[in-house]
Design a protein around this motif. Structure first.
Motif, PDB file in Angstrom:
ATOM      1  N   THR A  77       0.826  -1.207   0.000  1.00  0.00           N
ATOM      2  CA  THR A  77       0.000   0.000   0.000  1.00  0.00           C
ATOM      3  C   THR A  77       0.863   1.261   0.000  1.00  0.00           C
ATOM      4  N   PHE A 115      -0.403   4.181  -4.141  1.00  0.00           N
ATOM      5  CA  PHE A 115      -1.855   4.041  -4.298  1.00  0.00           C
ATOM      6  C   PHE A 115      -2.242   3.664  -5.718  1.00  0.00           C
ATOM      7  N   ALA A 132       1.909   6.722   3.010  1.00  0.00           N
ATOM      8  CA  ALA A 132       0.755   5.901   3.376  1.00  0.00           C
ATOM      9  C   ALA A 132       1.005   5.324   4.762  1.00  0.00           C
ATOM     10  N   GLN A 133      -0.035   5.309   5.563  1.00  0.00           N
ATOM     11  CA  GLN A 133       0.094   4.863   6.951  1.00  0.00           C
ATOM     12  C   GLN A 133      -0.579   3.518   7.175  1.00  0.00           C
ATOM     13  N   GLY A 189      -7.397   6.768   0.835  1.00  0.00           N
ATOM     14  CA  GLY A 189      -7.096   5.784  -0.200  1.00  0.00           C
ATOM     15  C   GLY A 189      -7.783   4.471   0.108  1.00  0.00           C
ATOM     16  N   LEU A 225      -7.081   3.542   3.691  1.00  0.00           N
ATOM     17  CA  LEU A 225      -5.713   3.885   4.072  1.00  0.00           C
ATOM     18  C   LEU A 225      -5.587   5.367   4.361  1.00  0.00           C
ATOM     19  N   VAL A 271      -3.040   8.780   4.920  1.00  0.00           N
ATOM     20  CA  VAL A 271      -1.794   9.335   4.396  1.00  0.00           C
ATOM     21  C   VAL A 271      -1.363  10.470   5.310  1.00  0.00           C
TER      22      VAL A 271
END
Length: 188
Positions: free
Chosen positions: A44, A47, A139-140, A164, A171, A173
């Motif tokens: 991930t 994206f 992205a986290q 996302g 997801l 960010v």
């Protein structure tokens, strides 16, 4: 200038390896696409959901380099092992001194300090060009990328929740930013 090759010995566990950081060439597009597509297909981190063709990667490289922004690659023992680049932050004229930075490594060479070497060279190139602010979107969760960005003095300035959707999950960010020391003033 960073366009010349810089050979830096890196002491490995068994032998002496050589690392070269240089500006990208059009012929690097296939290796860049291979590295990037690993992240597209398996993680991930990106994206994007479909692999990027070599021709599309060439177009992206041209877009960055045509804007006089740096795109650097790192070779380890003659093999392209990763890359870092800066792209325009936004299209409006007043943003011209701000960029977004990215770094990607071949997964086989992760955690060897190559990302740090790339960012060190990239930030030097940005300072030479009079860039004032660099931002990185992450992205986290991604603790390794957060640590890399914070190692270079970047601070978290934003967190967007569930922006996302990939691999059947929402997801977040986060954005990290650094104001680069003004050594020469704006170049443009």
């Amino acid at each position: 200038m960073l366009d010349s090759r810089h050979r830096v010995p890196v002491r490995g566990a068994i032998n002496l390896e050589f690392v070269v950081i240089r500006s990208i060439h059009r012929g690097d597009a296939a290796a860049i696409a291979r590295i990037y597509n690993h992240y597209v297909v398996n993680t991930t981190v990106s994206f994007e959901e479909q692999p990027v063709s070599v021709e599309e990667m060439r177009d992206r490289i041209t877009e960055v380099t045509s804007a006089d922004l740096p795109w650097l690659v790192i070779e380890q023992d003659g093999q392209l092992a990763g890359y870092a680049y800066a792209s325009k932050w936004k299209g409006r004229c007043a943003y011209r001194f701000s960029v977004e930075v990215s770094v990607y490594l071949d997964p086989a060479v992760a955690q060897r300090g190559l990302g740090s070497r790339l960012y060190q060279a990239l930030f030097a190139a940005l300072r030479e060009r009079g860039v004032h602010v660099a931002m990185g979107g992450i992205a986290q969760p991604n603790p390794a990328s957060v640590a890399l960005h914070e190692k270079f003095g970047m601070q978290k300035v934003a967190h967007f929740k569930e922006v996302g959707f990939k691999f059947n999950q929402w997801l977040d960010v986060g954005y990290w930013q650094i104001v680069l020391p003004d050594q020469t003033g704006p170049a443009h």
